[in-house]
Scaffold this active site. Structure first.
Site, mmCIF file in Angstrom:
data_model
loop_
_atom_site.group_PDB
_atom_site.id
_atom_site.type_symbol
_atom_site.label_atom_id
_atom_site.label_comp_id
_atom_site.label_asym_id
_atom_site.label_seq_id
_atom_site.Cartn_x
_atom_site.Cartn_y
_atom_site.Cartn_z
ATOM 1 N N SER A 190 -1.720 -5.079 5.770
ATOM 2 C CA SER A 190 -1.996 -3.657 5.592
ATOM 3 C C SER A 190 -2.661 -2.991 6.783
ATOM 4 C CB SER A 190 -2.827 -3.439 4.333
ATOM 5 O OG SER A 190 -3.965 -4.255 4.334
ATOM 6 N N HIS A 218 3.104 -3.034 1.048
ATOM 7 C CA HIS A 218 3.564 -2.187 2.162
ATOM 8 C C HIS A 218 5.006 -2.470 2.563
ATOM 9 C CE1 HIS A 218 -0.444 -0.541 2.864
ATOM 10 N NE2 HIS A 218 -0.860 -1.744 2.486
ATOM 11 N N LYS A 249 2.057 3.528 -2.841
ATOM 12 C CA LYS A 249 2.562 3.718 -1.473
ATOM 13 C C LYS A 249 3.948 4.359 -1.573
ATOM 14 C CE LYS A 249 -0.682 0.120 -0.473
ATOM 15 N NZ LYS A 249 -1.782 0.894 -0.877
HETATM 16 C C1 LIG Z 1 -1.702 -5.174 0.593
HETATM 17 C C2 LIG Z 1 -2.305 -4.429 -0.560
HETATM 18 N N1 LIG Z 1 -2.374 -5.030 -1.757
HETATM 19 C C3 LIG Z 1 -2.915 -4.406 -2.824
HETATM 20 C C4 LIG Z 1 -3.413 -3.134 -2.734
HETATM 21 C C5 LIG Z 1 -4.043 -2.498 -3.932
HETATM 22 O O1 LIG Z 1 -3.187 -1.548 -4.444
HETATM 23 P P1 LIG Z 1 -3.699 -0.201 -5.148
HETATM 24 O O2 LIG Z 1 -4.366 0.629 -4.094
HETATM 25 O O3 LIG Z 1 -2.420 0.386 -5.615
HETATM 26 O O4 LIG Z 1 -4.627 -0.582 -6.228
HETATM 27 C C6 LIG Z 1 -3.332 -2.462 -1.515
HETATM 28 C C7 LIG Z 1 -3.819 -1.081 -1.412
HETATM 29 O O5 LIG Z 1 -4.498 -0.647 -0.556
HETATM 30 C C8 LIG Z 1 -2.778 -3.122 -0.396
HETATM 31 O O6 LIG Z 1 -2.737 -2.528 0.809
#
Ligand SMILES: Cc1ncc(COP(=O)(O)O)c(C=O)c1O
Length: 411
Positions: A190, A218, A249
């Site tokens: 991320s 992502h 996203k």
């Molecule tokens: C790689 C990754 N996994 C999980 C999440 C968590 O998702 P959410 O923000 O939809 O709760 C994020 C969000 O920032 C993320 O970037």
């Protein structure tokens, strides 16, 4: 005798308190800035128009009339909230349609929808793993993965980001741990935006009898012909045991999912505490995610994936030509990180860009390794070239002024 220690004592003298105070005083805090309109390619933020290069709205679908209508229809039919868990009174037909369509998209037997992506990771890792097991995670994995691992009390064996020689070592050690073994990685990391070497990870997991989970937050909605993520792009969909994704996203909403076999998903349905003991997402969120997923899976999907990736390549190339140090990977993703190194310089650079009308995200330790501060820029399919050129113009001007005052940025 009453305790002499106040549990709130830590909120007073913590390590970040001084930094936070100084940043607030100088109006340099890059966080909690106030958005005053829709999350488009250009946004209204704190009284000014700014080019948004810090959003995860990769396909720009939060503004799509079909997605808005999906949310509105769900709101009209079910009201503002479900006021209960999926397990009890919080499941509506939209959840079931969404789960069926997510499973079809991912090519798995089933999928389960959680209220957030964070809960999908915590509620899966914290449930499937137990104290006798071992979990092996890349140090660049998202915080929600780490939270799930910690909650499970499984033995955590982290390895340095992307170092598959270290992963192999951890797998060898885990062979001796005596429990089940799960490897969990982000498909697209991320902060750095790089893609995990999933074919090699699959090979290593196979050799050691370990299960593999990939977080496609992502990658889903961007990579692969169907937009099913890094696992699809790299041709390993069948070899990945569990795939996680979010709606926050590309899918233009809020929520998360896990896709896998019937037996695992059914187990999560009746044992995952982050699924059972929290309220279901509001109907509008579910309706929006379903409408966005249908666009992603339609003929339009690949055009959107192509557009966002072309924009990312254009921005990356443009920033490199300006002399910024951009992290490059063999595979283009929506994330274009610019290395700054020093935390304070990153914040000053962020502010200069903000004043020049460009919003980016700043990633500081612990989101990145110490002295690895970066500006995390990201693009949408709905950015046009003129807007990206305007942003690049601002980067050029800001860099010139910044370096004159603070010395050279990493090149
Ligand atoms: C790689 C990754 N996994 C999980 C999440 C968590 O998702 P959410 O923000 O939809 O709760 C994020 C969000 O920032 C993320 O970037």
């Amino acid at each position: 005798m009453p305790t002499a220690i106040d549990v709130f004592a830590k909120v007073r003298g913590h390590e970040r308190a001084e930094q936070l105070r100084a940043a607030r005083e100088a109006d340099l805090l890059p966080y909690f800035r106030r958005l005053e309109g829709p999350a488009g390619p250009i946004v209204e933020m704190e009284g000014a128009e700014r080019i948004m290069l810090g959003s995860n709205n990769y396909l720009g679908l939060t503004a799509d009339p079909r997605v808005i209508e999906g949310a509105r229809a769900a709101l009209d039919r079910y009201g503002t909230g479900l006021t209960g868990s999926r397990f009890l009174n919080g499941t509506i037909d939209l959840h079931l349609q969404l789960e069926a369509e997510l499973a079809a998209w991912m090519g798995t037997e089933e999928a389960i929808v959680f209220t957030t992506g964070h809960q999908a990771n915590v509620g899966t890792l914290g449930t499937l793993l137990g104290p006798g097991d071992t979990v092996i995670a890349d140090s660049g994995d998202h915080a929600s993965i780490l939270d799930g691992c910690l909650l499970s009390r499984a033995k955590l064996r982290p390895f340095r980001h992307g170092r598959l020689d270290k992963l192999e070592k951890m797998l060898e050690r885990a062979d001796e741990d005596g429990g089940g073994v799960l490897v969990v990685v982000d498909g697209v990391f991320s902060m750095e935006g790089d893609v995990a070497d999933l074919p090699r990870i699959v090979e290593l997991c196979r050799a050691h009898g370990a299960r593999l989970m990939v977080d496609e937050a992502h990658g889903a909605g961007v990579l692969g012909a169907r937009g099913a993520g890094a696992s699809e792009l790299l041709g390993v969909e069948r070899d990945v045991d569990l795939r996680m994704g979010t709606f926050s996203k590309s899918l233009a909403s809020c929520g998360g999912f896990i896709a896998g076999t019937h037996e695992v998903i059914d187990y999560l349905r009746v044992t995952s505490r982050a699924f059972m003991f929290t309220a279901a997402a509001v109907p509008a969120a579910v309706g929006a995610a379903l409408a966005a997923l249908r666009i992603v899976r339609s003929e339009e999907g690949p055009q959107l994936f192509g557009r966002v990736l072309e924009n990312a390549a254009y921005l990356s190339e443009g920033l490199s030509q300006l002399g910024f140090q951009v992290i490059e990977d063999e595979h283009t993703t929506t994330i274009v990180p610019v290395i700054v190194g020093d935390d304070w310089k990153a914040v000053l650079l962020w502010r200069a860009l903000y004043d020049a009308g460009v919003y980016v995200n700043v990633a500081l330790h612990p989101a990145v390794p110490p002295a690895g501060a970066l500006l995390r820029t990201s693009v949408m399919a709905t950015h046009d070239r003129a807007t990206l050129d305007r942003a690049l113009g601002a980067f050029a001007e800001v860099k010139r002024r910044f370096e004159a005052e603070h010395g050279p940025l990493p090149a």
